[in-house]
Design an enzyme around this catalytic site. Sequence first.
Site, PDB file in Angstrom:
ATOM      1  N   HIS A   1     -12.393  -3.119   2.739  1.00  0.00           N
ATOM      2  CA  HIS A   1     -10.947  -3.134   2.981  1.00  0.00           C
ATOM      3  C   HIS A   1     -10.576  -2.823   4.427  1.00  0.00           C
ATOM      4  O   HIS A   1     -10.090  -3.695   5.135  1.00  0.00           O
ATOM      5  CB  HIS A   1     -10.296  -2.124   2.028  1.00  0.00           C
TER       6      HIS A   1
ATOM      7  N   GLU B   1       0.818  -1.219   0.000  1.00  0.00           N
ATOM      8  CA  GLU B   1       0.000   0.000   0.000  1.00  0.00           C
ATOM      9  C   GLU B   1       0.852   1.270   0.000  1.00  0.00           C
ATOM     10  O   GLU B   1       0.371   2.339   0.395  1.00  0.00           O
ATOM     11  CB  GLU B   1      -0.942   0.009   1.204  1.00  0.00           C
TER      12      GLU B   1
ATOM     13  N   HIS C   1      -6.895  -3.045   9.473  1.00  0.00           N
ATOM     14  CA  HIS C   1      -8.033  -3.879   9.104  1.00  0.00           C
ATOM     15  C   HIS C   1      -8.788  -4.239  10.383  1.00  0.00           C
ATOM     16  O   HIS C   1      -9.184  -5.383  10.573  1.00  0.00           O
ATOM     17  CB  HIS C   1      -7.576  -5.145   8.396  1.00  0.00           C
TER      18      HIS C   1
ATOM     19  N   HIS D   1      -2.881   2.547   8.553  1.00  0.00           N
ATOM     20  CA  HIS D   1      -3.912   1.796   7.831  1.00  0.00           C
ATOM     21  C   HIS D   1      -4.112   0.465   8.543  1.00  0.00           C
ATOM     22  O   HIS D   1      -3.159  -0.312   8.683  1.00  0.00           O
ATOM     23  CB  HIS D   1      -3.494   1.579   6.377  1.00  0.00           C
TER      24      HIS D   1
ATOM     25  N   TYR E   1     -19.806  12.282  20.119  1.00  0.00           N
ATOM     26  CA  TYR E   1     -18.965  13.468  19.941  1.00  0.00           C
ATOM     27  C   TYR E   1     -17.502  13.148  19.637  1.00  0.00           C
ATOM     28  O   TYR E   1     -16.782  13.968  19.059  1.00  0.00           O
ATOM     29  CB  TYR E   1     -19.060  14.391  21.154  1.00  0.00           C
TER      30      TYR E   1
ATOM     31  N   TYR F   1      -7.720  18.865  24.716  1.00  0.00           N
ATOM     32  CA  TYR F   1      -7.939  17.938  25.823  1.00  0.00           C
ATOM     33  C   TYR F   1      -7.806  16.503  25.336  1.00  0.00           C
ATOM     34  O   TYR F   1      -8.766  15.897  24.878  1.00  0.00           O
ATOM     35  CB  TYR F   1      -9.319  18.150  26.444  1.00  0.00           C
TER      36      TYR F   1
END
Length: 216
Positions: A158, A72, A93, A91, A112, A212
């Site tokens: 993916h 990748e 999985h 990245h 949030y 924070y």
Amino acid sequence: MADTDRKDLVAAARALDAAGHMPQKSGNLSLRTARGFVITPSGLPYAAMTEADLVECAADGAPLSNGRPSSEWRLHAAIFSARADAQAVVHTHSPRATALACARRGIPPLHYMITLAGAVGRAGIPCARHATFGTEALAQECVAALGEGLRATLLANHGVVALGASLAGAVALAREVENLAGQYLDLLAAGLKPVLLSKAELADAAAQLKGYGRPA
């Protein structure tokens, strides 16, 4: 690139692997460098990986050191090229976020904490359109989904991509995406429809979270 940065990259990969977020040698991590980026290697179990196995690449992905970079590498190169704010790319999985990605479904603004991905006004974390793994097409679909300000996206069928101004920030965000995906799937499994936060509520949450414990 400092030796401590290489150690941190290996440690982060091992921690995500141990947490089940990068099973079977899947996933990859990278850090921006003065010459391009350093990325985890292709096909090597993270438990056996050392700093010497990391592969340095030029900005266009051409290897600058021995070893074979992750398949990748195009994804990482494209993100670093498009996003000057990205100093690290993670990245994974991770199972629950990947399950949503396999349904080609993003994560709506149900909590949030989604604002950590920069999702204010973007209606949550999207799922990028499908393209074959390891291709330039996938890299460009990911960049398009991220746009100018978003720091995380799902990849259809993916997994997850998260970026940050630091490696710790990108790792923390990838973990949070998995957590949010789990919350969403739990609601769906219970037959409940989440009450989504409004743009104003998301903006208030982002302001309250600023500074924070916010992933960089």
